[in-house]
Scaffold this motif. Structure first.
Motif, PDB file in Angstrom:
ATOM      1  N   GLY A 289      -7.230   6.957   8.550  1.00 23.75           N
ATOM      2  CA  GLY A 289      -7.152   8.824   7.797  1.00 23.75           C
ATOM      3  C   GLY A 289      -5.194   8.761   8.569  1.00 23.75           C
ATOM      4  N   VAL A 290      -4.444   8.637   9.005  1.00 22.68           N
ATOM      5  CA  VAL A 290      -3.152   8.320  10.154  1.00 22.68           C
ATOM      6  C   VAL A 290      -2.535   8.032   9.076  1.00 22.68           C
ATOM      7  N   SER A 291      -2.450   6.721   8.087  1.00 26.89           N
ATOM      8  CA  SER A 291      -1.747   5.563   7.519  1.00 26.89           C
ATOM      9  C   SER A 291      -1.219   6.751   6.289  1.00 26.89           C
ATOM     10  N   ILE A 292       0.477   5.867   6.100  1.00 27.24           N
ATOM     11  CA  ILE A 292       1.029   7.082   4.889  1.00 27.24           C
ATOM     12  C   ILE A 292       0.333   6.201   4.041  1.00 27.24           C
ATOM     13  N   MET A 293       0.920   5.146   4.008  1.00 31.43           N
ATOM     14  CA  MET A 293       0.322   4.586   2.577  1.00 31.43           C
ATOM     15  C   MET A 293      -1.050   3.424   2.932  1.00 31.43           C
ATOM     16  N   SER A 294      -2.041   3.546   2.373  1.00 30.88           N
ATOM     17  CA  SER A 294      -3.639   2.762   3.026  1.00 30.88           C
ATOM     18  C   SER A 294      -3.153   1.518   2.584  1.00 30.88           C
ATOM     19  N   ASP A 295      -4.192   0.755   3.242  1.00 32.85           N
ATOM     20  CA  ASP A 295      -4.065  -0.993   2.976  1.00 32.85           C
ATOM     21  C   ASP A 295      -3.604  -1.192   1.740  1.00 32.85           C
ATOM     22  N   ALA A 296      -5.363  -0.323   0.128  1.00 36.10           N
ATOM     23  CA  ALA A 296      -4.722  -0.701  -1.117  1.00 36.10           C
ATOM     24  C   ALA A 296      -3.737  -0.306  -1.724  1.00 36.10           C
ATOM     25  N   MET A 297      -2.574   0.085  -0.765  1.00 40.47           N
ATOM     26  CA  MET A 297      -1.348   0.821  -1.239  1.00 40.47           C
ATOM     27  C   MET A 297      -0.652  -0.224  -1.023  1.00 40.47           C
ATOM     28  N   ARG A 298      -0.401  -0.521  -0.250  1.00 41.96           N
ATOM     29  CA  ARG A 298       0.554  -1.375   0.756  1.00 41.96           C
ATOM     30  C   ARG A 298       0.403  -2.709  -0.184  1.00 41.96           C
ATOM     31  N   ALA A 299      -1.130  -3.431  -0.136  1.00 43.19           N
ATOM     32  CA  ALA A 299      -1.232  -4.180  -1.241  1.00 43.19           C
ATOM     33  C   ALA A 299      -0.947  -4.152  -2.733  1.00 43.19           C
ATOM     34  N   ARG A 300      -0.700  -3.441  -3.023  1.00 38.98           N
ATOM     35  CA  ARG A 300      -0.269  -3.184  -4.253  1.00 38.98           C
ATOM     36  C   ARG A 300       1.363  -2.899  -4.652  1.00 38.98           C
ATOM     37  N   LEU A 301       2.270  -1.993  -3.257  1.00 45.46           N
ATOM     38  CA  LEU A 301       3.186  -2.181  -2.539  1.00 45.46           C
ATOM     39  C   LEU A 301       4.174  -3.471  -2.046  1.00 45.46           C
ATOM     40  N   PHE A 302       3.534  -4.289  -1.709  1.00 43.64           N
ATOM     41  CA  PHE A 302       4.122  -5.166  -1.257  1.00 43.64           C
ATOM     42  C   PHE A 302       3.812  -6.799  -2.435  1.00 43.64           C
TER      43      PHE A 302
END
Length: 634
Positions: A436-449
């Motif tokens: 809820g507090v994350s700027i980028m979700s796990d799924a988004m960070r998985a795509r970002l990195f």
């Protein structure tokens, strides 16, 4: 308020280079423009920059006892120093100054490591005891004042108030900590005790560290934690009455100064309450400072003016253009590591305004964490109430797939934006709150990195930060637990970091009476049911302030500092975003999936998605990298 630095030889008594120590000290000149000095002896070096607030004539540091074998550098304020001075005088200690710094020197002599339990205030302290051949360091309970340190490969131990002071030492390893990068893109800051560099650390709030010559540097030791031990049952009326008395006492303890003193006044509950208490404790009108925005959607100055008129303050307002994005590179230099809270921009401006009038300003920071004021607490409790009615296996089996496959619909009415809710219901309280507090979700960070970077993480997740704090928490009650998590992560890592760097950039001391540890301890013992009641955050605090503040100040919708990132990135900063996110600096790191960066830029520009928060987070990381490359050794 000051800046401190130091070098300590853990292996013996090698000479300390005074020129190097001075360079480290001068990186923090802004923290203390009034005076500065260094001290060296074999194996030990201290540096100090002073912003004179108490005992202007004789409070210089580094400060030693009469025998010259116990010395201290210190950043902060000890609010009970007069009481401690009287106690120490009764024990036979002679005082040559009227400063709180000398109180620390003699408190160490009298009580050793236990001296920190006697100190009420905000502090980052380093004490050299030549007799015992030890260096003792401590950081205040809530993390109001910063403390960075590193053990160099040479065996030299260095410390400072800002990371830039450590970077001035050529021996500091500058390798980026991959786990800190993962943390940053989840939280928007690097949470304690990590820094962006693998070779340096922050001393966590409420921790101390004792280093002995000739011995390995130990892990820091915790000397305080928020207790969350419930009081005996009291009525709501009694709780409100006692809370008002305790807030007033905390504010009174924070008014000691030999220089002009005032307060920030945003028009919110917390800053208004602090000003109301100050007005009843001083004979002169309180100096208050606010900023207004030329865009009414972001402007709260009308409410600040209402409180100022009620209490007859000397009120000062300046209007800031909402297109105040010229500070982007300035912020990267201030924070020394990636930092993505865009409210740092208006915070910088209000500190700039306040410094024109005062040297010390009281703020209302800490009220939301203490008294459950954030809207996200209400959401988290609503989600947890649903979770508690559904077995975990069923939650993960049903809501997990729903969250995975339900489309993300930023454009839709709120009731249809169920993806985040489904995902949260599939998790436990800590994981749900983290997401809820994350700027980028796990799924988004998985795509970002990039795949290469994800392999370097070796399975590490930013969630682990909250998991560790939750495992050590003194409470399992849901609301208290997520308050505790914020006090360990968001409060020191984001809020207090933001205010410290923004204020010290202007040589302004900011005090936070709502984070007085005695007040925090007492509030933590209040029933969660009167902190968040009927969907009203800070319920008991608002009740306690009804005699002091108007209804529309207490019960209007929470606004907070905000800037129009989404329109910036589609307008005046469009080219800057393209150059930063799609340029060579980020590509060269190997951290990012370039295709996803391009997708974020294209979809945000077209209006199909609002990627403003993730884009700002990447933009500030890129700004940090450029600053890092400018200052890196050849």
């Amino acid at each position: 308020m000051c800046g401190i630095v130091g070098i300590f030889d853990t292996r013996g008594a090698r000479e300390i280079d005074p020129a190097l120590l001075k360079r480290m000290n001068e990186t923090q000149h802004h923290r203390g423009p009034d005076e500065g000095d260094i001290y060296t002896e074999p194996g030990v070096g201290f540096g100090h920059r002073r912003l004179s607030v108490i005992d202007l004539a004789s409070g210089q540091q580094p400060m030693f006892n009469a025998a010259g074998d116990v010395g201290v550098v210190f950043n902060g304020e000890i609010y009970n120093y007069r009481e401690l001075t009287a106690e120490l005088q009764q024990l036979g200690y002679q005082f040559r100054t009227k400063s709180d710094t000398e109180t620390i020197v003699h408190a160490w002599e009298a009580w050793g490591e236990d001296c920190v339990h006697r100190l009420r205030g905000m502090f980052a302290i380093a004490i050299w005891d030549r007799r015992k051949q030890v260096m003792f360091m401590a950081r205040d309970r809530m993390g109001i004042k910063p403390f960075f340190y590193a053990l160099l490969p040479s065996g030299m131990f260095i410390f400072g108030s800002e990371l830039k002071s450590l970077r001035a030492h050529p021996g500091l390893p500058r390798e980026i900590d991959v786990r800190a990068v993962e943390d940053y893109f989840a939280y928007g800051y690097v949470p304690e005790p990590k820094t962006i560099y693998a070779g340096s650390r922050k001393l966590a709030p409420g921790y101390s560290l004792l280093v002995r010559i000739g011995q390995p540097v130990p892990e820091p030791k915790q000397f305080w934690d928020v207790p969350f031990k419930l009081h005996e049952k009291m009525t709501e009326q009694d709780a409100a009455g006692e809370l008002a008395v305790r807030v007033r006492e905390a504010v009174q303890s924070h008014l000691k100064a030999d220089v002009p003193l005032g307060a920030f006044l945003s028009g919110g509950v917390d800053s208004s309450a602090v000003v109301a208490m100050m007005a009843g404790l001083t004979d002169e009108p309180v100096n208050t400072c606010s900023i207004a925005f030329n865009d009414k959607a972001f402007d709260e100055s009308e409410y600040a003016g209402q409180v100022a008129r009620q209490y007859g303050t000397n009120h000062h307002v300046e209007t800031v253009d909402t297109d105040d994005y010229a500070l982007l590179d300035t912020l990267a230099g201030l924070y020394d590591e990636p930092y993505a809270d865009s409210s740092a921009i208006p915070t910088y401006r209000v500190c700039q305004l306040a410094r024109k009038r005062v040297t010390v300003a009281l703020s209302g920071d800490g009220g939301d964490e203490n008294l459950a004021g954030y809207r996200r607490y209400r959401f988290a409790m609503a989600e947890d109430a649903v979770r508690s009615k559904i077995p975990q296996a069923l939650r993960r089996g049903v809501f997990g797939p729903l969250g995975k496959y339900y489309p993300k619909a930023d454009w839709a009415p709120r009731v249809l934006r169920a993806k985040t809710t489904f995902e949260a219901l599939a998790r436990d309280l800590v994981e749900g709150y983290f997401h809820g507090v994350s700027i980028m979700s796990d799924a988004m960070r998985a795509r970002l990195f990039s795949e290469q970077f994800k392999r370097r993480l070796q399975g590490y997740r930013a969630l682990d930060v909250m998991r560790e704090h939750a495992a050590a928490a003194p409470t399992g009650e849901p609301l208290s637990l997520i308050q505790y998590l914020d006090m360990k992560t968001y409060l020191p890592g984001d809020i207090l970091t933001k205010v410290d760097r923004a204020s010290m950039a202007h040589a302004l001391e900011v005090r936070v009476p709502l984070l007085d540890h005695l007040l925090v301890e007492w509030i933590s013992g209040l029933s969660p049911s009167i902190k968040l009641k009927g969907g009203e955050g800070k319920y008991i605090f608002k009740k306690s302030m009804e005699h002091y503040l108007p209804h529309d100040i207490l019960y209007r919708k929470k606004q907070g500092f905000a800037v129009p990132l989404a329109s910036w990135f589609r307008g005046p900063l469009r080219q800057r975003v393209r150059e930063a996110l799609l340029g060579p600096a980020l590509a060269a790191t190997g951290i990012f999936d370039q295709a996803f960066l391009a997708e974020m830029v294209e979809q945000h520009e077209s209006g199909r998605r609002d990627y403003s928060a993730p884009i700002w987070t990447v933009l500030m990381f890129e700004a940090f990298l450029r600053k890092e490359l400018e200052g890196a050794p050849a």
